[in-house]
Design a protein around this motif. Structure first.
Motif, short mmCIF file in Angstrom:
data_model
loop_
_atom_site.label_atom_id
_atom_site.label_comp_id
_atom_site.label_asym_id
_atom_site.label_seq_id
_atom_site.Cartn_x
_atom_site.Cartn_y
_atom_site.Cartn_z
N HIS A 40 0.83 -1.21 0.00
CA HIS A 40 0.00 0.00 0.00
C HIS A 40 0.86 1.26 0.00
O HIS A 40 0.55 2.23 -0.70
CB HIS A 40 -0.96 0.00 1.20
CG HIS A 40 -2.15 -0.88 1.00
ND1 HIS A 40 -3.33 -0.43 0.48
CD2 HIS A 40 -2.31 -2.21 1.23
CE1 HIS A 40 -4.18 -1.44 0.40
NE2 HIS A 40 -3.59 -2.52 0.85
N ALA A 41 1.94 1.26 0.78
CA ALA A 41 2.84 2.42 0.82
C ALA A 41 3.50 2.64 -0.53
O ALA A 41 3.58 3.77 -1.03
CB ALA A 41 3.89 2.22 1.91
N LEU A 42 3.97 1.56 -1.16
CA LEU A 42 4.60 1.69 -2.47
C LEU A 42 3.61 2.20 -3.52
O LEU A 42 3.93 3.07 -4.33
CB LEU A 42 5.19 0.35 -2.92
CG LEU A 42 6.56 0.03 -2.35
CD1 LEU A 42 6.85 -1.46 -2.50
CD2 LEU A 42 7.63 0.86 -3.03
N ALA A 43 2.41 1.65 -3.51
CA ALA A 43 1.40 2.10 -4.48
C ALA A 43 1.11 3.58 -4.29
O ALA A 43 1.00 4.34 -5.26
CB ALA A 43 0.11 1.28 -4.31
N ASP A 44 1.04 4.02 -3.04
CA ASP A 44 0.78 5.43 -2.75
C ASP A 44 1.91 6.31 -3.28
O ASP A 44 1.67 7.33 -3.92
CB ASP A 44 0.61 5.62 -1.25
CG ASP A 44 0.23 7.04 -0.88
OD1 ASP A 44 -0.78 7.54 -1.42
OD2 ASP A 44 0.93 7.64 -0.06
N VAL A 45 3.15 5.93 -3.01
CA VAL A 45 4.30 6.70 -3.47
C VAL A 45 4.34 6.75 -5.00
O VAL A 45 4.69 7.76 -5.60
CB VAL A 45 5.61 6.13 -2.90
CG1 VAL A 45 6.82 6.74 -3.57
CG2 VAL A 45 5.67 6.35 -1.40
N MET A 46 3.95 5.65 -5.63
CA MET A 46 3.95 5.58 -7.10
C MET A 46 2.75 6.30 -7.71
O MET A 46 2.67 6.43 -8.93
CB MET A 46 3.95 4.12 -7.55
CG MET A 46 5.21 3.38 -7.21
SD MET A 46 5.03 1.64 -7.67
CE MET A 46 6.61 0.99 -7.16
N GLY A 47 1.81 6.72 -6.86
CA GLY A 47 0.63 7.40 -7.37
C GLY A 47 -0.35 6.46 -8.05
O GLY A 47 -1.10 6.86 -8.95
#
Length: 111
Positions: A40-47
């Motif tokens: 979830h954190a990676l998806a958020d950072v990747m937009g």
């Protein structure tokens, strides 16, 4: 999960010239696995929406091993004092035993 943009952190903090780290925290007391928080954190950072990601965490690191290493305190694993660093889609990810996740966004443009 909470994310903070950090624009200024000296080299003593380990930024190695990069000042755009993103931070997330995994609560070991929650029912969620560390890898769920991480994705979830990676998806958020990747937009990106987590349901629309085009990569698999398993292509960069063994998710089951990561969850075992960073099991809740008192579970008999070594997670408390260690950290693991790896790269996912050009993003450097460092996971710490205290639940902190540091993501350094890629310098390349997103796909």
């Amino acid at each position: 999960m909470a994310y903070d943009d950090v624009r200024s952190r000296g080299s003593a903090g380990g930024t190695h010239g990069r000042e755009d780290h993103r931070y997330a925290y995994h609560d070991h007391e929650s029912a969620a696995e560390l890898t769920t928080t991480l994705v979830h954190a990676l998806a958020d950072v990747m937009g990106r929406d987590v349901t629309e990601i085009e990569w698999r965490l398993a292509d960069s690191i063994d998710p089951d091993a990561l969850d075992r290493v960073f099991s809740p305190p008192g579970s008999g694993t070594a997670g408390g004092d260690c950290h693991v660093a790896f790269v996912v889609e050009g993003y450097r990810v460092t996971v710490y035993g205290n639940g902190e996740i540091v993501i350094t966004p890629s310098e390349r443009p997103p796909r």
